[in-house]
Scaffold this motif. Structure first.
Motif, PDB file in Angstrom:
ATOM      1  N   ASP A 186      -5.113 -24.898 -35.991  1.00 49.80           N
ATOM      2  CA  ASP A 186      -5.505 -23.665 -35.299  1.00 49.80           C
ATOM      3  C   ASP A 186      -4.501 -23.233 -34.245  1.00 49.80           C
ATOM      4  O   ASP A 186      -4.442 -22.046 -33.889  1.00 49.80           O
ATOM      5  CB  ASP A 186      -6.881 -23.844 -34.648  1.00 49.80           C
ATOM      6  N   GLU A 187      -3.724 -24.169 -33.731  1.00 50.28           N
ATOM      7  CA  GLU A 187      -2.739 -23.822 -32.707  1.00 50.28           C
ATOM      8  C   GLU A 187      -1.719 -22.813 -33.232  1.00 50.28           C
ATOM      9  O   GLU A 187      -1.150 -22.047 -32.463  1.00 50.28           O
ATOM     10  CB  GLU A 187      -2.010 -25.083 -32.219  1.00 50.28           C
ATOM     11  N   LEU A 188      -1.513 -22.811 -34.542  1.00 51.04           N
ATOM     12  CA  LEU A 188      -0.546 -21.888 -35.137  1.00 51.04           C
ATOM     13  C   LEU A 188      -0.913 -20.444 -34.834  1.00 51.04           C
ATOM     14  O   LEU A 188      -0.039 -19.622 -34.520  1.00 51.04           O
ATOM     15  CB  LEU A 188      -0.499 -22.112 -36.647  1.00 51.04           C
ATOM     16  N   ASN A 189      -2.204 -20.122 -34.902  1.00 47.88           N
ATOM     17  CA  ASN A 189      -2.652 -18.736 -34.723  1.00 47.88           C
ATOM     18  C   ASN A 189      -2.733 -18.314 -33.264  1.00 47.88           C
ATOM     19  O   ASN A 189      -3.172 -17.198 -32.975  1.00 47.88           O
ATOM     20  CB  ASN A 189      -4.015 -18.547 -35.389  1.00 47.88           C
ATOM     21  N   LYS A 190      -2.327 -19.182 -32.351  1.00 46.08           N
ATOM     22  CA  LYS A 190      -2.348 -18.868 -30.926  1.00 46.08           C
ATOM     23  C   LYS A 190      -0.953 -18.705 -30.340  1.00 46.08           C
ATOM     24  O   LYS A 190      -0.807 -18.388 -29.167  1.00 46.08           O
ATOM     25  CB  LYS A 190      -3.083 -19.970 -30.156  1.00 46.08           C
ATOM     26  N   ASP A 191       0.072 -18.920 -31.150  1.00 45.25           N
ATOM     27  CA  ASP A 191       1.450 -18.945 -30.641  1.00 45.25           C
ATOM     28  C   ASP A 191       2.305 -17.961 -31.435  1.00 45.25           C
ATOM     29  O   ASP A 191       2.573 -18.177 -32.619  1.00 45.25           O
ATOM     30  CB  ASP A 191       2.019 -20.359 -30.764  1.00 45.25           C
ATOM     31  N   PRO A 192       2.756 -16.845 -30.815  1.00 42.13           N
ATOM     32  CA  PRO A 192       3.576 -15.872 -31.560  1.00 42.13           C
ATOM     33  C   PRO A 192       4.890 -16.451 -32.055  1.00 42.13           C
ATOM     34  O   PRO A 192       5.403 -16.033 -33.096  1.00 42.13           O
ATOM     35  CB  PRO A 192       3.805 -14.748 -30.542  1.00 42.13           C
ATOM     36  N   ALA A 193       5.445 -17.443 -31.335  1.00 38.49           N
ATOM     37  CA  ALA A 193       6.702 -18.051 -31.773  1.00 38.49           C
ATOM     38  C   ALA A 193       6.495 -18.831 -33.063  1.00 38.49           C
ATOM     39  O   ALA A 193       7.308 -18.743 -34.002  1.00 38.49           O
ATOM     40  CB  ALA A 193       7.253 -18.958 -30.680  1.00 38.49           C
ATOM     41  N   LEU A 194       5.420 -19.611 -33.138  1.00 40.99           N
ATOM     42  CA  LEU A 194       5.138 -20.371 -34.351  1.00 40.99           C
ATOM     43  C   LEU A 194       4.795 -19.444 -35.514  1.00 40.99           C
ATOM     44  O   LEU A 194       5.259 -19.643 -36.647  1.00 40.99           O
ATOM     45  CB  LEU A 194       3.978 -21.334 -34.096  1.00 40.99           C
ATOM     46  N   LEU A 195       3.998 -18.423 -35.248  1.00 42.20           N
ATOM     47  CA  LEU A 195       3.641 -17.480 -36.301  1.00 42.20           C
ATOM     48  C   LEU A 195       4.876 -16.784 -36.870  1.00 42.20           C
ATOM     49  O   LEU A 195       5.012 -16.631 -38.090  1.00 42.20           O
ATOM     50  CB  LEU A 195       2.657 -16.443 -35.756  1.00 42.20           C
ATOM     51  N   SER A 196       5.784 -16.372 -35.997  1.00 39.11           N
ATOM     52  CA  SER A 196       6.993 -15.679 -36.444  1.00 39.11           C
ATOM     53  C   SER A 196       7.900 -16.606 -37.241  1.00 39.11           C
ATOM     54  O   SER A 196       8.461 -16.216 -38.272  1.00 39.11           O
ATOM     55  CB  SER A 196       7.749 -15.108 -35.242  1.00 39.11           C
ATOM     56  N   ALA A 197       8.056 -17.847 -36.749  1.00 37.77           N
ATOM     57  CA  ALA A 197       8.899 -18.806 -37.465  1.00 37.77           C
ATOM     58  C   ALA A 197       8.310 -19.125 -38.830  1.00 37.77           C
ATOM     59  O   ALA A 197       9.040 -19.212 -39.831  1.00 37.77           O
ATOM     60  CB  ALA A 197       9.055 -20.073 -36.633  1.00 37.77           C
ATOM     61  N   TYR A 198       6.982 -19.297 -38.898  1.00 33.09           N
ATOM     62  CA  TYR A 198       6.335 -19.579 -40.182  1.00 33.09           C
ATOM     63  C   TYR A 198       6.493 -18.402 -41.131  1.00 33.09           C
ATOM     64  O   TYR A 198       6.748 -18.580 -42.336  1.00 33.09           O
ATOM     65  CB  TYR A 198       4.860 -19.894 -39.932  1.00 33.09           C
ATOM     66  N   ALA A 199       6.347 -17.182 -40.602  1.00 35.44           N
ATOM     67  CA  ALA A 199       6.539 -15.992 -41.443  1.00 35.44           C
ATOM     68  C   ALA A 199       7.951 -15.945 -42.004  1.00 35.44           C
ATOM     69  O   ALA A 199       8.163 -15.612 -43.176  1.00 35.44           O
ATOM     70  CB  ALA A 199       6.244 -14.731 -40.627  1.00 35.44           C
ATOM     71  N   ASP A 200       8.940 -16.303 -41.185  1.00 32.74           N
ATOM     72  CA  ASP A 200      10.328 -16.302 -41.642  1.00 32.74           C
ATOM     73  C   ASP A 200      10.535 -17.345 -42.736  1.00 32.74           C
ATOM     74  O   ASP A 200      11.264 -17.112 -43.703  1.00 32.74           O
ATOM     75  CB  ASP A 200      11.259 -16.563 -40.461  1.00 32.74           C
ATOM     76  N   VAL A 201       9.888 -18.516 -42.580  1.00 35.06           N
ATOM     77  CA  VAL A 201       9.984 -19.556 -43.598  1.00 35.06           C
ATOM     78  C   VAL A 201       9.417 -19.060 -44.923  1.00 35.06           C
ATOM     79  O   VAL A 201      10.036 -19.201 -45.988  1.00 35.06           O
ATOM     80  CB  VAL A 201       9.243 -20.828 -43.135  1.00 35.06           C
ATOM     81  N   LEU A 202       8.217 -18.465 -44.878  1.00 36.48           N
ATOM     82  CA  LEU A 202       7.587 -17.974 -46.104  1.00 36.48           C
ATOM     83  C   LEU A 202       8.409 -16.854 -46.741  1.00 36.48           C
ATOM     84  O   LEU A 202       8.530 -16.793 -47.976  1.00 36.48           O
ATOM     85  CB  LEU A 202       6.170 -17.478 -45.805  1.00 36.48           C
ATOM     86  N   ALA A 203       8.969 -15.984 -45.914  1.00 39.71           N
ATOM     87  CA  ALA A 203       9.801 -14.897 -46.446  1.00 39.71           C
ATOM     88  C   ALA A 203      11.058 -15.448 -47.103  1.00 39.71           C
ATOM     89  O   ALA A 203      11.493 -14.967 -48.156  1.00 39.71           O
ATOM     90  CB  ALA A 203      10.164 -13.922 -45.330  1.00 39.71           C
TER      91      ALA A 203
END
Length: 416
Positions: A186-203
């Motif tokens: 759940d911590e992933l959805n609370k941190d814009p840095a983690l969300l952005s990095a994960y989005a970049d990985v998936l992209a």
């Protein structure tokens, strides 16, 4: 200790250069690296002092472990990079460069503090700088491997998984980064840095396609922090790739105001905005400042639109393809080149029923609803870009009052 810090800074710099080398034409933005390195050095001293207290028996092992974890969290906070970021290109390479430039110093400091040998701060344990440079990549690989092994024994350490995921992301190991991000919880959805990095990985895993789950993560990141640079960069690139230039411009304009006006990144971004016909004023006390919700039409402007039909002259049908892009746009009658509103379609949509209003703004400071009259034009772009070019098919244009309906435009000439 001073020599060690200089060696560490040099090691990190060499590592960044080695990691960025495959991403040609990319240069990291200069940031507050010296301050972050100084903070990291202070925390290393404190970690060394904790280990000496443990060895001397003046602190219990449990207290030592708790204090060490707290120092680690403070280290991550105090060495976090400044918000400035480089703007994205039309591919994922710029995003990877950004991630590497920011994450490597942070990851190196964090992993050393958690898994390294604090006694290395003592003069007798220092190694020659040249040897440290040669082993830089191997050292980081070993620290990441040690962190991964520790997390397998302690899978509930969400902060550890977040650090491992960002480490893999910075190293370009996207498959392992994706698996690590899934363990953050759940911590992933609370941190814009983690969300952005994960989005970049998936992209990156999807060959640069940001649509779908990556874009959902980006939107969540922007809800948490509307000015987070990587999220703005990804959102703008996604909009650009689907030819939604007004949305791309809004994100890039918001990102532009965070950059030094004379930086290479700001200049590149202003050039890109100019190419899509958007405002190019750099951020300054009197410059452009987009605000959240600026594109939503105010209640007072409802009904302040222009609508009508665009058609293509039959004699020009042979010069176009069904997938060619059609732009319908409104401009101020004072000759300003910046469109007030833009609607995009394809030749296959012609004849097209169009409506231009404040939901299609290119510049929040220039609203169609505030004009008495506007000039309406339409253009078929063979290149698919918003910038006009010779060979495009155009209309003669029409000046109409705002609120007008049944405006008829006929694309019947070729731009010289």
């Amino acid at each position: 200790m001073g020599a060690f810090l200089f060696a560490a800074i040099g090691l990190i710099a060499v590592t960044i250069l080695l990691l960025l080398r495959p991403w040609q034409q990319q240069r990291p933005i200069e940031a507050d690296a010296s301050v972050r390195e100084l903070n990291a050095g202070i925390y290393r001293d404190q970690l060394a002092e904790l280990d000496r207290d443990l060895a001397a028996g003046t602190i219990a092992p449990a207290d030592h472990a708790q204090a060490r974890d707290e120092l680690q969290r403070r280290l991550l906070q105090d060495t976090a990079p400044a918000p400035a970021s480089r703007t994205p290109a039309k591919t994922a390479a710029r995003h990877t460069t950004l991630a590497i430039a920011i994450a490597v110093p942070l990851v190196a400091a964090g992993l050393y503090a958690q898994l390294g040998a604090p006694v290395a701060l003592l003069p007798q344990t220092q190694q020659p700088v040249a040897d440290a440079h040669q082993g830089a990549a191997a050292d980081i690989e070993q620290m990441v491997a040690a962190l991964a092994a520790r997390l397998e024994k302690n899978p509930g350490d969400t902060k550890g998984w977040a650090m491992l995921a960002r480490s893999y992301h910075a190293m370009g190991r996207t498959a392992e980064a994706q698996a690590a991000f899934l363990r953050v919880g759940d911590e992933l959805n609370k941190d814009p840095a983690l969300l952005s990095a994960y989005a970049d990985v998936l992209a990156t895993q999807a060959n640069g396609n940001i649509e779908g789950e990556p874009l959902r993560l980006v939107k969540t990141a922007l809800q948490l922090d509307p000015d987070y640079p990587m999220a703005l960069s990804l959102a703008a690139t996604a909009a650009y790739k689907r030819n939604d230039f007004p949305e791309a411009a809004r994100h890039w304009q918001r990102l532009l105001k965070q950059l030094p006006p004379e930086s290479d990144d700001a200049k590149w971004l202003m050039k890109t905005l100019a190419e899509i016909g958007a405002p190019v004023a750099a951020a300054s006390p009197g410059g452009l400042r987009a605000t959240p919700g600026a594109t939503a039409p105010a209640a007072a402007s409802r009904g302040k639109s222009v609508s009508g039909t665009v058609s293509l002259a039959p004699e020009l049908l042979a010069q176009v393809k069904p997938t060619d892009t059609v732009f319908v746009f409104a401009r101020a009658t004072d000759g300003s080149p910046t469109p007030l509103a833009v609607q995009r379609a394809q030749v296959s949509d012609l004849p097209l029923q169009f409506t231009l209003d404040d939901t299609m703004l290119m510049n929040p400071q220039l609203k169609l609803s505030e004009m008495a009259e506007v000039r309406i034009d339409a253009r078929v772009s063979r290149s698919g870009t918003a910038a006009a070019a010779a060979g495009d098919l155009i209309t003669g244009g029409a000046v109409v009052k705002v609120g007008g309906e049944r405006v008829a435009l006929n694309i019947d000439r070729v731009r010289k």
